[in-house]
Design a protein around this motif. Sequence first.
Motif, short mmCIF file in Angstrom:
data_model
loop_
_atom_site.label_atom_id
_atom_site.label_comp_id
_atom_site.label_asym_id
_atom_site.label_seq_id
_atom_site.Cartn_x
_atom_site.Cartn_y
_atom_site.Cartn_z
N GLU A 126 40.65 30.54 36.21
CA GLU A 126 39.43 30.66 37.01
C GLU A 126 38.83 32.06 36.94
O GLU A 126 37.67 32.26 37.32
CB GLU A 126 39.71 30.27 38.48
N TYR A 127 39.59 33.04 36.45
CA TYR A 127 39.10 34.41 36.34
C TYR A 127 38.69 34.79 34.92
O TYR A 127 38.15 35.88 34.70
CB TYR A 127 40.16 35.41 36.81
N HIS A 128 38.95 33.96 33.95
CA HIS A 128 38.70 34.32 32.56
C HIS A 128 37.24 34.68 32.30
O HIS A 128 36.96 35.71 31.68
CB HIS A 128 39.17 33.22 31.62
N ALA A 129 36.32 33.85 32.75
CA ALA A 129 34.89 34.13 32.52
C ALA A 129 34.48 35.44 33.20
O ALA A 129 33.72 36.22 32.62
CB ALA A 129 34.04 32.97 33.01
N LEU A 130 34.98 35.68 34.38
CA LEU A 130 34.66 36.91 35.09
C LEU A 130 35.11 38.13 34.28
O LEU A 130 34.38 39.10 34.14
CB LEU A 130 35.35 36.94 36.47
N LEU A 131 36.31 38.07 33.75
CA LEU A 131 36.85 39.21 33.00
C LEU A 131 36.14 39.42 31.66
O LEU A 131 36.25 40.48 31.06
CB LEU A 131 38.35 39.04 32.78
N GLU A 132 35.42 38.42 31.21
CA GLU A 132 34.67 38.53 29.96
C GLU A 132 33.19 38.87 30.20
O GLU A 132 32.47 39.15 29.26
CB GLU A 132 34.81 37.22 29.18
N ALA A 133 32.76 38.86 31.47
CA ALA A 133 31.35 39.14 31.81
C ALA A 133 31.08 40.64 31.81
O ALA A 133 31.93 41.44 32.20
CB ALA A 133 31.03 38.55 33.17
N LYS A 134 29.90 41.01 31.39
CA LYS A 134 29.53 42.42 31.30
C LYS A 134 29.38 43.10 32.67
O LYS A 134 29.60 44.28 32.79
CB LYS A 134 28.24 42.57 30.51
N ASP A 135 29.04 42.33 33.69
CA ASP A 135 28.79 42.93 35.01
C ASP A 135 29.98 42.86 35.95
O ASP A 135 29.86 43.20 37.12
CB ASP A 135 27.59 42.25 35.66
N SER A 136 31.14 42.47 35.47
CA SER A 136 32.27 42.24 36.38
C SER A 136 32.78 43.50 37.06
O SER A 136 33.29 43.43 38.17
CB SER A 136 33.41 41.53 35.66
N VAL A 137 32.62 44.66 36.44
CA VAL A 137 33.09 45.90 37.07
C VAL A 137 32.28 46.19 38.33
O VAL A 137 32.83 46.62 39.34
CB VAL A 137 33.03 47.09 36.09
N GLU A 138 31.00 45.92 38.28
CA GLU A 138 30.11 46.24 39.41
C GLU A 138 30.05 45.17 40.48
O GLU A 138 29.58 45.43 41.59
CB GLU A 138 28.68 46.49 38.90
N ARG A 139 30.51 43.96 40.19
CA ARG A 139 30.37 42.87 41.15
C ARG A 139 31.10 43.16 42.45
O ARG A 139 32.15 43.78 42.47
CB ARG A 139 30.93 41.57 40.57
N GLU A 140 30.53 42.67 43.52
CA GLU A 140 31.14 42.78 44.85
C GLU A 140 31.70 41.42 45.23
O GLU A 140 31.17 40.39 44.84
CB GLU A 140 30.10 43.24 45.88
N PHE A 141 32.75 41.44 46.01
CA PHE A 141 33.39 40.21 46.47
C PHE A 141 33.63 40.33 47.97
O PHE A 141 34.76 40.46 48.43
CB PHE A 141 34.72 39.99 45.72
N PRO A 142 32.55 40.28 48.76
CA PRO A 142 32.71 40.46 50.20
C PRO A 142 33.48 39.29 50.82
O PRO A 142 33.27 38.13 50.45
CB PRO A 142 31.27 40.50 50.73
#
Length: 142
Positions: free
Chosen positions: A42-58
Amino acid sequence: MFNPTRDQTRLFFIDAWGKLGRRELLTPLEAMAADIIAHHPEYHALLEAKDSVEREFPPEDGQINPFLHLSLHLAIEEQLSIDQPPGIRALFDAACVRYGERHAAQHDLLEALAETVWTAQRERRAPDGAIYLARARQLAGL
């Protein structure tokens, strides 16, 4: 003591996953992280996305921060490797037998660790290993 920033931690997981996919040489810690990630499709796409470092997860969005989740898994692997707090390895081994697999047992420890750290931060004290083990034992039904 190594104290990475939020972005450094996130980049570590992203880089480890990328290296695995490119079949590049991994450090032992990167290999451990990549193995943890492999168990979380479930995290694979997130780890491959260019914006994942900046994303917030409130928390109010009702989802766990994937990078926190992966970091807790990594912390648990380290605890198991040195049996710290004492008894964590035996508890984990018993939970593995109960579940018949390793990942579900890790999630009991993960939940107990997250609760223990959160409580310690809220109460401005050091985490209590005995409380952590007791909560993990309870979650594992042991």
